[in-house]
Motif scaffolding. Structure first.
Motif, PDB file in Angstrom:
ATOM      1  N   MET A 121       0.805  -1.205   0.000  1.00 55.79           N
ATOM      2  CA  MET A 121       0.000   0.000   0.000  1.00 55.79           C
ATOM      3  C   MET A 121       0.847   1.268   0.000  1.00 55.79           C
ATOM      4  O   MET A 121       0.312   2.343  -0.093  1.00 55.79           O
ATOM      5  N   LYS A 122       2.158   1.114   0.112  1.00 57.21           N
ATOM      6  CA  LYS A 122       3.028   2.285   0.125  1.00 57.21           C
ATOM      7  C   LYS A 122       3.658   2.525  -1.242  1.00 57.21           C
ATOM      8  O   LYS A 122       4.686   3.144  -1.351  1.00 57.21           O
ATOM      9  N   ASN A 123       3.028   2.050  -2.286  1.00 56.51           N
ATOM     10  CA  ASN A 123       3.571   2.129  -3.624  1.00 56.51           C
ATOM     11  C   ASN A 123       3.080   3.406  -4.312  1.00 56.51           C
ATOM     12  O   ASN A 123       1.926   3.508  -4.706  1.00 56.51           O
ATOM     13  N   TRP A 124       3.952   4.400  -4.428  1.00 54.33           N
ATOM     14  CA  TRP A 124       3.600   5.672  -5.042  1.00 54.33           C
ATOM     15  C   TRP A 124       3.285   5.509  -6.522  1.00 54.33           C
ATOM     16  O   TRP A 124       2.427   6.212  -7.054  1.00 54.33           O
ATOM     17  N   THR A 125       3.984   4.595  -7.181  1.00 54.23           N
ATOM     18  CA  THR A 125       3.769   4.396  -8.610  1.00 54.23           C
ATOM     19  C   THR A 125       2.331   3.996  -8.893  1.00 54.23           C
ATOM     20  O   THR A 125       1.685   4.549  -9.794  1.00 54.23           O
ATOM     21  N   LEU A 126       1.822   3.075  -8.133  1.00 51.47           N
ATOM     22  CA  LEU A 126       0.449   2.610  -8.338  1.00 51.47           C
ATOM     23  C   LEU A 126      -0.555   3.731  -8.124  1.00 51.47           C
ATOM     24  O   LEU A 126      -1.421   3.980  -8.971  1.00 51.47           O
ATOM     25  N   TRP A 127      -0.450   4.431  -7.007  1.00 49.33           N
ATOM     26  CA  TRP A 127      -1.464   5.426  -6.662  1.00 49.33           C
ATOM     27  C   TRP A 127      -1.413   6.643  -7.572  1.00 49.33           C
ATOM     28  O   TRP A 127      -2.464   7.178  -7.959  1.00 49.33           O
ATOM     29  N   LEU A 128      -0.221   7.097  -7.939  1.00 46.81           N
ATOM     30  CA  LEU A 128      -0.146   8.241  -8.836  1.00 46.81           C
ATOM     31  C   LEU A 128      -0.624   7.885 -10.244  1.00 46.81           C
ATOM     32  O   LEU A 128      -1.284   8.688 -10.906  1.00 46.81           O
TER      33      LEU A 128
END
Length: 115
Positions: A1-8
């Motif tokens: 859940m700490k994956n910036w790539t996924l959320w951005l």
């Protein structure tokens, strides 16, 4: 859940879907959240390279999602490097601060050499 790539990337995709669906008919949300779109709208770029109106809308969507994907990858890599350096810092003595800077430089060069 700490994956910036996924959320951005998901956020950029959602903005593009809103634009495609017509809810952002004046491209305001797309313009405010897309740095490549800012570059395309500069007078120098539109007069010397290509005018933004001659680009297909799909290119703008691809550029927006790609930009946020690359920025997310950069954030993920920097967070990874900081956590490695932080773990190395706890292993060395506090009086050896120069070792921390050498460790940081080594971690950065090692991690970015994997491209």
């Amino acid at each position: 859940m700490k994956n910036w790539t996924l959320w951005l990337s998901l956020l950029a995709t959602a903005i593009c879907i809103l634009n495609i669906s017509g809810l952002d008919d004046k491209n305001i949300l797309l313009f405010l959240t897309s740095s490549p779109f800012w570059l395309l709208e500069t007078p120098w770029f539109s007069s010397h390279i290509i005018h933004p109106t001659s680009l297909p809308q799909s290119v703008l969507y691809i550029m927006t999602v790609s930009f946020w994907f690359i920025l997310g990858k950069l954030f993920d890599r920097l967070i990874y490097i900081v956590t490695i350096t932080k773990n190395d810092f706890h292993q060395i003595d506090g009086s050896h601060f120069h070792l921390l800077s050498l460790t940081l430089c080594a971690n950065v060069s090692r991690y970015f050499s994997t491209f």
